[in-house]
Scaffold this motif. Structure first.
Motif, PDB file in Angstrom:
ATOM      1  N   SER A 155      -2.397   3.560  -4.017  1.00 60.24           N
ATOM      2  CA  SER A 155      -2.554   4.466  -3.316  1.00 60.24           C
ATOM      3  C   SER A 155      -3.810   4.211  -2.415  1.00 60.24           C
ATOM      4  N   ILE A 156      -3.684   4.566  -0.824  1.00 60.83           N
ATOM      5  CA  ILE A 156      -4.987   4.434  -0.052  1.00 60.83           C
ATOM      6  C   ILE A 156      -5.042   5.846   0.680  1.00 60.83           C
ATOM      7  N   ASP A 157      -4.190   6.708   0.530  1.00 56.65           N
ATOM      8  CA  ASP A 157      -4.278   7.979   1.046  1.00 56.65           C
ATOM      9  C   ASP A 157      -3.131   8.993   0.395  1.00 56.65           C
ATOM     10  N   TYR A 158      -3.563  10.294   0.598  1.00 53.28           N
ATOM     11  CA  TYR A 158      -3.097  11.297   0.003  1.00 53.28           C
ATOM     12  C   TYR A 158      -2.733  12.474   0.925  1.00 53.28           C
ATOM     13  N   LEU A 159      -1.709  12.478   1.535  1.00 52.75           N
ATOM     14  CA  LEU A 159      -1.199  13.499   2.671  1.00 52.75           C
ATOM     15  C   LEU A 159      -0.714  14.885   2.166  1.00 52.75           C
ATOM     16  N   LEU A 160      -1.135  15.917   2.307  1.00 51.62           N
ATOM     17  CA  LEU A 160      -0.546  17.254   1.839  1.00 51.62           C
ATOM     18  C   LEU A 160       0.356  17.583   2.927  1.00 51.62           C
ATOM     19  N   LYS A 161       1.419  18.240   2.499  1.00 49.17           N
ATOM     20  CA  LYS A 161       2.466  18.608   3.378  1.00 49.17           C
ATOM     21  C   LYS A 161       2.046  20.085   3.935  1.00 49.17           C
ATOM     22  N   PHE A 188       0.819  -1.317   0.135  1.00 45.53           N
ATOM     23  CA  PHE A 188      -0.040   0.138  -0.185  1.00 45.53           C
ATOM     24  C   PHE A 188       0.905   1.091   0.157  1.00 45.53           C
ATOM     25  N   ILE A 189       0.435   2.376  -0.635  1.00 43.77           N
ATOM     26  CA  ILE A 189       1.186   3.550  -0.818  1.00 43.77           C
ATOM     27  C   ILE A 189       0.349   4.627  -0.301  1.00 43.77           C
ATOM     28  N   ILE A 190       0.969   5.533   0.794  1.00 42.75           N
ATOM     29  CA  ILE A 190       0.484   6.800   1.211  1.00 42.75           C
ATOM     30  C   ILE A 190       1.263   7.975   0.522  1.00 42.75           C
ATOM     31  N   TYR A 191       0.732   8.666  -0.320  1.00 46.45           N
ATOM     32  CA  TYR A 191       1.570   9.844  -0.848  1.00 46.45           C
ATOM     33  C   TYR A 191       1.766  11.008  -0.117  1.00 46.45           C
ATOM     34  N   THR A 192       2.761  11.579   0.101  1.00 44.61           N
ATOM     35  CA  THR A 192       3.092  12.666   0.799  1.00 44.61           C
ATOM     36  C   THR A 192       3.643  13.700  -0.250  1.00 44.61           C
ATOM     37  N   THR A 193       2.954  14.975  -0.209  1.00 44.32           N
ATOM     38  CA  THR A 193       3.379  16.050  -1.358  1.00 44.32           C
ATOM     39  C   THR A 193       2.733  17.223  -0.813  1.00 44.32           C
ATOM     40  N   ALA A 194       3.403  18.433  -1.413  1.00 46.65           N
ATOM     41  CA  ALA A 194       2.867  19.768  -1.455  1.00 46.65           C
ATOM     42  C   ALA A 194       1.674  19.987  -2.397  1.00 46.65           C
ATOM     43  N   PHE A 195       1.375  19.304  -3.369  1.00 48.48           N
ATOM     44  CA  PHE A 195       0.524  19.467  -4.295  1.00 48.48           C
ATOM     45  C   PHE A 195      -0.233  18.336  -4.363  1.00 48.48           C
ATOM     46  N   ASP A 196      -1.533  18.679  -4.973  1.00 50.68           N
ATOM     47  CA  ASP A 196      -2.476  17.779  -4.874  1.00 50.68           C
ATOM     48  C   ASP A 196      -3.210  17.189  -6.272  1.00 50.68           C
ATOM     49  N   GLN A 197      -2.320  17.623  -7.198  1.00 49.68           N
ATOM     50  CA  GLN A 197      -2.822  17.559  -8.685  1.00 49.68           C
ATOM     51  C   GLN A 197      -2.720  16.188  -9.216  1.00 49.68           C
ATOM     52  N   TYR A 198      -1.955  15.371  -8.364  1.00 52.98           N
ATOM     53  CA  TYR A 198      -1.465  13.813  -9.024  1.00 52.98           C
ATOM     54  C   TYR A 198      -2.734  12.922  -8.355  1.00 52.98           C
ATOM     55  N   THR A 199      -3.822  13.379  -7.694  1.00 53.66           N
ATOM     56  CA  THR A 199      -4.465  12.615  -6.820  1.00 53.66           C
ATOM     57  C   THR A 199      -5.031  11.387  -7.674  1.00 53.66           C
ATOM     58  N   LEU A 200      -5.346  11.681  -8.870  1.00 55.00           N
ATOM     59  CA  LEU A 200      -6.002  10.473  -9.670  1.00 55.00           C
ATOM     60  C   LEU A 200      -5.050   9.409 -10.010  1.00 55.00           C
ATOM     61  N   LYS A 201      -3.737   9.831 -10.703  1.00 54.71           N
ATOM     62  CA  LYS A 201      -2.839   8.987 -10.681  1.00 54.71           C
ATOM     63  C   LYS A 201      -2.392   8.119  -9.611  1.00 54.71           C
ATOM     64  N   ALA A 202      -2.349   8.883  -8.516  1.00 52.99           N
ATOM     65  CA  ALA A 202      -1.890   8.206  -7.340  1.00 52.99           C
ATOM     66  C   ALA A 202      -2.743   7.055  -6.857  1.00 52.99           C
ATOM     67  N   PHE A 203      -4.234   7.334  -7.158  1.00 51.17           N
ATOM     68  CA  PHE A 203      -4.957   6.303  -6.492  1.00 51.17           C
ATOM     69  C   PHE A 203      -5.015   4.936  -7.710  1.00 51.17           C
ATOM     70  N   LYS A 204      -4.613   5.039  -8.836  1.00 54.67           N
ATOM     71  CA  LYS A 204      -4.326   4.091  -9.842  1.00 54.67           C
ATOM     72  C   LYS A 204      -3.236   3.105  -9.410  1.00 54.67           C
ATOM     73  N   LEU A 205      -2.216   3.659  -8.729  1.00 55.68           N
ATOM     74  CA  LEU A 205      -1.089   3.079  -8.231  1.00 55.68           C
ATOM     75  C   LEU A 205      -0.889   2.505  -6.878  1.00 55.68           C
TER      76      LEU A 205
END
Length: 247
Positions: free
Chosen positions: A94-100, A75-92
């Motif tokens: 990803s179970i969560d997306y945390l903004l810095k 499982f991947i939890i992405y951490t980033t300053a930008f949220d424009q990659y949300t869709l692609k993240a969930f294709k790989l």
């Protein structure tokens, strides 16, 4: 123990995340990776961890490149300053997306989500990923656009409409028109559906900028800022459009 890998090219951010993860006794950080090249090599030579915390923009590319070359069942939890990659993240996976900057409560919530969806064989199916997306849909609030050699963050609430022209999708603001890296189909999945509506194959409009609506002979929408005089709502979308206006 939950074996975990951190992918982060900024050493202070990597150290801070590791300290935060050390507060969870069930988490064991087994590796810290700083680049796409290092990531491809590590995942090629080592047993994949159950959980991965990954920044997206690295010095030599996007971390997506790692998992497109070396698919992982973790499982991947992405951490980033930008949220424009949300869709692609969930294709790989990803179970969560945390903004810095990452907050303690957000990190704790992401770990609890991971534990609640962890199958017995530590793998995840495409069906499960789709269910996670449906349950925890993340809406796009900012878009990173390129202007020459410069980057600019545009808030989605500033965008009157998105439109497709010559196979490129643009976003329109009061200031100007910007090209984006999205398709309209991708945007339709990640924009706030209460604010944005797919009027036709070419346009997605923002309700905050609707200036006038002409109902005869077809529904035509006049926006405050747009690249043409009127936007026609597709006939098969008229009922949905009226429901959206009052919803």
């Amino acid at each position: 123990m939950i074996k975990t890998v951190i992918i982060e090219d900024e050493k202070p951010a990597s150290r801070k995340l590791e300290r935060m993860l050390n507060e969870f006794p069930e988490i064991e950080v087994v590796a810290k990776i700083e680049s796409v090249e290092e990531g491809v090599q590590w995942f090629s030579e080592n047993e994949h961890p159950q959980l991965i915390f990954s920044d997206i923009v690295l010095g030599d590319g996007l971390s997506f490149d790692i998992f497109e070359k070396i698919p992982t069942k973790g499982f991947i939890i992405y951490t980033t300053a930008f949220d424009q990659y949300t869709l692609k993240a969930f294709k790989l996976n990803s179970i969560d997306y945390l903004l810095k900057p990452i907050l303690d409560e957000d990190l704790g919530g992401a770990i609890e989500k991971f534990k609640s969806f962890l199958p017995s064989d530590n793998s995840v199916s495409s069906h499960e990923i789709k269910q996670l997306i449906k349950k925890d849909k993340t809406t796009l609030s900012r878009i990173l656009v390129k202007i020459g050699y410069n980057l600019k963050i545009v808030q989605t609430h500033e965008v009157s409409c998105f439109f497709s022209e010559n196979k490129i999708v643009y976003l329109q603001t009061q200031e100007r028109t910007y090209p984006s890296d999205f398709t309209l189909d991708e945007l339709e999945d990640v924009l706030d559906e209460k604010k944005f509506f797919r009027a036709n194959r070419q346009f997605i409009i923002n309700s905050d900028y609707i200036k006038n609506i002409h109902t005869s002979p077809n529904y035509k929408v006049e926006m405050e800022f747009q690249p043409q005089e009127e936007i026609t709502v597709s006939r098969d979308r008229v009922k949905d459009f009226k429901d959206w206006l009052v919803g």
